[in-house]
Write a protein that holds these residues in place. Sequence first.
Motif, PDB file in Angstrom:
ATOM      1  N   ASN A 180       7.931   0.628   1.816  1.00 52.80           N
ATOM      2  CA  ASN A 180       7.882  -0.434   0.834  1.00 52.80           C
ATOM      3  C   ASN A 180       8.818  -0.147  -0.171  1.00 52.80           C
ATOM      4  OD1 ASN A 180       6.745  -2.912  -0.016  1.00 52.80           O
ATOM      5  ND2 ASN A 180       5.035  -1.823  -1.087  1.00 52.80           N
ATOM      6  N   GLY A 181       9.604  -1.092  -0.521  1.00 50.93           N
ATOM      7  CA  GLY A 181      10.638  -1.145  -1.689  1.00 50.93           C
ATOM      8  C   GLY A 181      11.759  -0.219  -1.439  1.00 50.93           C
ATOM      9  N   GLN A 182      11.938   0.465  -0.243  1.00 52.04           N
ATOM     10  CA  GLN A 182      13.087   1.490   0.136  1.00 52.04           C
ATOM     11  C   GLN A 182      14.100   0.854   1.099  1.00 52.04           C
ATOM     12  OE1 GLN A 182      13.290   4.078  -1.787  1.00 52.04           O
ATOM     13  NE2 GLN A 182      11.390   3.401  -2.727  1.00 52.04           N
ATOM     14  N   PRO A 183      15.304   1.185   1.214  1.00 55.63           N
ATOM     15  CA  PRO A 183      16.220   0.676   1.957  1.00 55.63           C
ATOM     16  C   PRO A 183      15.674   1.033   3.367  1.00 55.63           C
ATOM     17  CG  PRO A 183      17.419   1.778   0.400  1.00 55.63           C
ATOM     18  CD  PRO A 183      15.986   2.059  -0.091  1.00 55.63           C
ATOM     19  N   LEU A 184      15.814  -0.001   4.538  1.00 56.29           N
ATOM     20  CA  LEU A 184      15.311   0.062   5.635  1.00 56.29           C
ATOM     21  C   LEU A 184      16.376   0.877   6.653  1.00 56.29           C
ATOM     22  CD1 LEU A 184      13.705  -3.478   6.366  1.00 56.29           C
ATOM     23  CD2 LEU A 184      12.716  -1.132   6.124  1.00 56.29           C
ATOM     24  N   GLY A 191       0.850  -1.339   0.132  1.00 57.75           N
ATOM     25  CA  GLY A 191      -0.127   0.090  -0.203  1.00 57.75           C
ATOM     26  C   GLY A 191       0.781   1.140  -0.074  1.00 57.75           C
ATOM     27  N   ASP A 192       0.454   2.181   1.006  1.00 54.65           N
ATOM     28  CA  ASP A 192       1.327   3.547   0.959  1.00 54.65           C
ATOM     29  C   ASP A 192       2.454   3.487   2.038  1.00 54.65           C
ATOM     30  OD1 ASP A 192      -0.484   4.403  -1.168  1.00 54.65           O
ATOM     31  OD2 ASP A 192      -2.225   5.097   0.548  1.00 54.65           O
ATOM     32  N   THR A 203       1.560  -7.190   6.890  1.00 51.89           N
ATOM     33  CA  THR A 203       2.790  -6.213   6.226  1.00 51.89           C
ATOM     34  C   THR A 203       3.793  -5.919   7.525  1.00 51.89           C
ATOM     35  OG1 THR A 203       1.080  -4.369   6.525  1.00 51.89           O
ATOM     36  CG2 THR A 203       1.591  -5.124   4.262  1.00 51.89           C
ATOM     37  N   LEU A 204       4.647  -5.107   7.231  1.00 54.36           N
ATOM     38  CA  LEU A 204       5.890  -4.978   8.033  1.00 54.36           C
ATOM     39  C   LEU A 204       5.590  -4.526   9.354  1.00 54.36           C
ATOM     40  CD1 LEU A 204       9.004  -5.270   8.415  1.00 54.36           C
ATOM     41  CD2 LEU A 204       9.099  -2.838   7.585  1.00 54.36           C
ATOM     42  N   ASP A 205       5.771  -4.934  10.554  1.00 55.79           N
ATOM     43  CA  ASP A 205       5.601  -4.501  11.909  1.00 55.79           C
ATOM     44  C   ASP A 205       4.001  -4.291  12.129  1.00 55.79           C
ATOM     45  OD1 ASP A 205       7.999  -4.312  12.717  1.00 55.79           O
ATOM     46  OD2 ASP A 205       8.331  -2.226  11.763  1.00 55.79           O
ATOM     47  N   SER A 206       3.148  -5.153  11.317  1.00 51.40           N
ATOM     48  CA  SER A 206       1.466  -5.184  11.806  1.00 51.40           C
ATOM     49  C   SER A 206       1.662  -5.675  13.281  1.00 51.40           C
ATOM     50  CB  SER A 206       0.987  -6.081  10.705  1.00 51.40           C
ATOM     51  OG  SER A 206       0.958  -5.391   9.568  1.00 51.40           O
ATOM     52  N   PRO A 207       0.786  -5.116  14.134  1.00 51.08           N
ATOM     53  CA  PRO A 207       0.831  -5.257  15.490  1.00 51.08           C
ATOM     54  C   PRO A 207       0.168  -6.550  15.920  1.00 51.08           C
ATOM     55  CG  PRO A 207      -0.899  -3.702  15.080  1.00 51.08           C
ATOM     56  CD  PRO A 207      -0.325  -3.812  13.764  1.00 51.08           C
ATOM     57  N   TRP A 208       0.559  -7.574  15.211  1.00 47.88           N
ATOM     58  CA  TRP A 208      -0.088  -9.021  15.648  1.00 47.88           C
ATOM     59  C   TRP A 208       0.483  -9.318  16.813  1.00 47.88           C
ATOM     60  CZ3 TRP A 208      -0.817 -12.862  10.974  1.00 47.88           C
ATOM     61  CH2 TRP A 208      -1.779 -12.383   9.904  1.00 47.88           C
ATOM     62  N   PRO A 209      -0.116 -10.049  17.898  1.00 48.77           N
ATOM     63  CA  PRO A 209       0.263 -10.530  19.101  1.00 48.77           C
ATOM     64  C   PRO A 209       1.715 -11.029  19.115  1.00 48.77           C
ATOM     65  CG  PRO A 209      -1.917 -10.846  19.118  1.00 48.77           C
ATOM     66  CD  PRO A 209      -1.734 -10.562  17.702  1.00 48.77           C
TER      67      PRO A 209
END
Length: 249
Positions: free
Chosen positions: A144-148, A139-140, A159-165
């Motif tokens: 996404n697609g950039q150096p971390l 998404g936005d 997606t990255l760091d989604s707050p799943w338990p």
Amino acid sequence: MCLIVFAWQVVPAVPLIAAANRDEYYAREAAPAGPWPDQPRIYAGRDLKAGGSWMGVAQTDAEAAGASPRFAAITNIRAPLEHKADAPSRGQLVSGFLAGSMSPAEYVEHIRAGADAYNGFNLVIGDRDTLIWYSNKGGDDPRNGQPLAPGIYGLSNATLDSPWPKVLKTKAQFASLLCLGAPDDAYFEMLADTTRAPDLRLPETGVPLEVERLLSAVRIESPGYGTRTSTVVKLYADGPAVLHEMLIQ
């Protein structure tokens, strides 16, 4: 992979440390981590159905001259209503990067045009200098697609760091172990946690509640599906990459 936590440029002299669990149906055959006969620079587990991988490293031909080893890992995005039965195997995205010579940024641009042909994925690729997360469901998110940037990150089947338990819990434990300079055994112990999350904290991903409960554990156990391997990877500033794998099933 279905859970991966990783530290990027956090620990001196070790640009990348990653700890991950691969969850899969037990009936899907796979080879344990090792050098690939047809691609001896790749050291990874291998899906024997489609030929790709979920996580691995590769040493470059010029490793002795100081060129960087390569790292790649993938998790699926859980979206059952969007599943495409004829989609190509996402594991090919991992093996494609490991076998090639493109930089992480070049590889993302190379696969971007065809990314929507795949079912949802999170791809993490990098070397000693650059690490990129790329998702065809990103998404936005400006990352996404950039150096971390340097930091500690977590991925499961969103997606990255989604707050799943299990992402939140494992990231916190992982950060603590990093601070302690813990040995690899401690990371494998972290990955062996079978505790399920309370119902009130479960995500809603389009699967039945009982399945959400099952999948909420760091290490999944069920009769036909579960955690198959646990893996710890380290990329050193000076030296080859190291991948240690523990087979579960």
